[in-house]
Design an enzyme around this catalytic site. Structure first.
Site, mmCIF file in Angstrom:
data_model
loop_
_atom_site.group_PDB
_atom_site.id
_atom_site.type_symbol
_atom_site.label_atom_id
_atom_site.label_comp_id
_atom_site.label_asym_id
_atom_site.label_seq_id
_atom_site.Cartn_x
_atom_site.Cartn_y
_atom_site.Cartn_z
ATOM 1 N N GLU A 56 -7.081 -4.947 15.918
ATOM 2 C CA GLU A 56 -7.764 -5.875 16.807
ATOM 3 C C GLU A 56 -6.837 -6.352 17.926
ATOM 4 O O GLU A 56 -7.225 -6.407 19.112
ATOM 5 C CB GLU A 56 -8.261 -7.096 16.020
ATOM 6 C CG GLU A 56 -9.206 -6.753 14.887
ATOM 7 C CD GLU A 56 -8.497 -6.552 13.551
ATOM 8 O OE1 GLU A 56 -9.056 -6.957 12.521
ATOM 9 O OE2 GLU A 56 -7.372 -5.989 13.539
ATOM 10 N N GLU A 308 1.450 16.465 -8.214
ATOM 11 C CA GLU A 308 1.115 17.881 -8.189
ATOM 12 C C GLU A 308 1.708 18.577 -9.410
ATOM 13 O O GLU A 308 2.008 19.765 -9.383
ATOM 14 C CB GLU A 308 1.631 18.533 -6.906
ATOM 15 C CG GLU A 308 0.915 18.066 -5.652
ATOM 16 C CD GLU A 308 1.224 18.939 -4.448
ATOM 17 O OE1 GLU A 308 2.023 19.886 -4.579
ATOM 18 O OE2 GLU A 308 0.658 18.675 -3.381
#
Length: 369
Positions: A56, A308
């Site tokens: 913002e 992984e």
């Protein structure tokens, strides 16, 4: 005020902008913001990294002037209402003079959700939430941040690639290509998102992976965590592994146990290579406890990890409830060699509100467990 179709387009643009912070904003969320005047987008902004201006503030700053009367702001996440590294975004909106604010989704922190909206509305600003679809997309985008806020702990994600018949290697101990280029590129995309990546010792020995995210213009290295209870990857007969000798070696950490640390020859080799060893709790068999990974993430101030690991690490994490989010890649290939290595039985683990993607001939399903 923009019509429904226009609002949906602008909301989707805030999500695209938010993704510009992919992997760089941890522990903060990815957020995008737009200022609209008279039906035209006049400024955009996104949160680039933790400590930098929020979306913002960036959009207001990028405008370079005061918004005209009737201007609207679209932002993908409820503006923050508390002081952190930067001042509250609601203050910046109030000072800007913007009178219409459209919010993609609420702040997931139960202590803050709706607070920013209340502050804006009490100041006379018109506030609107996105459609259910936009809220769902905006919320899912920051699934790691949301988990951190709701569970107050790091998120553990597990990635597994399996064949049609559930195999993870054609021959145990030998690297196998399961998925093709499009799916592998997608895996790199997710490696780039997470601040840490983890594998077990077996993967280091069989695949000698680099555990980096490799792109045309960038090679990104997250914190690399190896679970190696007995420091077998540092055995005297094991050639130097890439993760212990490449340019990112200082970002490699081995989680080991008292058994591993008793092997002075392997400890000495770690010191020679400059690899950090971290002692973790062990079970009755001498292996690292599955929950040691989450404890280590807290120690390293990492809010998430992309695992992984091979089937041994995967089963250990899954069977003890230490996987929060699952990435399951499935290939149409079939590995039927007598020495083929099978993966976990994913039928026992239901993915909630799954996202499915076709990646060439391969498919990805991912979501919370």
């Amino acid at each position: 005020m923009p019509d429904f179709e226009k609002k949906e387009i602008l909301f989707r643009r805030t999500l695209e902008l938010a993704k510009n912070g992919w992997g760089n904003t941890h522990p903060n969320p990815m957020v995008g913001a737009i200022i609209e005047e008279g039906g035209e987008v006049v400024s955009e902004g996104h949160h680039k990294r933790a400590g930098s201006p929020h979306a913002e503030v960036a959009a207001i700053s990028n405008l370079g002037r005061s918004p005209i009367e009737g201007a609207s702001m679209f932002v993908s996440l409820e503006p923050c209402s508390t002081h952190g590294r930067t001042p509250p975004c609601v203050d910046a909106i109030l000072k800007s003079g913007i009178k219409n604010v459209f919010i993609g989704c609420l702040d997931p922190n139960p202590e803050h959700a709706g607070r920013g909206i209340k502050i804006l509305e009490e100041a006379g600003i018109s506030v609107h939430l996105g459609s259910k679809e936009i809220q769902a997309q905006a919320t899912r985008l920051n699934f790691v941040f949301n988990h951190n806020m709701l569970k107050n702990c790091p998120l553990i994600a597990l990635k597994m690639a399996v064949t049609k018949n559930g195999m993870v290697a054609e021959i145990q101990g030998v690297p196998s290509r399961i998925t093709e280029a499009e799916a592998r590129a997608n895996m790199m995309h997710w490696r780039r998102f997470f601040p840490a990546i983890c594998v077990g010792a077996g993967t280091v020995l069989s695949d000698d992976p680099s555990l980096t995210a490799r792109f045309t213009a960038e090679t990104w290295c997250p914190l690399r965590i190896i679970v190696d209870s007995n420091l077998v990857t540092l055995g005297s007969l094991v050639p130097d592994r890439v993760i212990y000798t490449d340019e990112f070696a200082d970002r490699t950490i081995i989680l080991t146990t008292s058994h591993g640390l008793s092997r002075q020859d392997r400890v000495s080799r770690a010191k020679e290579l400059g690899v950090r060893l971290v002692k973790v709790a062990e079970d009755e068999t001498g292996r690292a406890k599955p929950d040691a990974l989450r404890s280590a993430l807290n120690q390293f101030e990492m809010n998430a990890v992309y695992c992984e690991g091979g089937p041994t690490l995967a089963r250990s994490l899954l069977n003890t409830g230490n996987v929060d989010y699952l990435f399951k890649y499935r290939s149409p290939k079939v590995f039927d060699h007598e020495q083929a290595l099978s993966g976990p039985d994913f039928d026992d683990f239901l993915i909630k509100v799954p996202i499915t993607e076709s990646l060439g001939e391969d498919h990805l399903t991912h979501g919370f467990l």
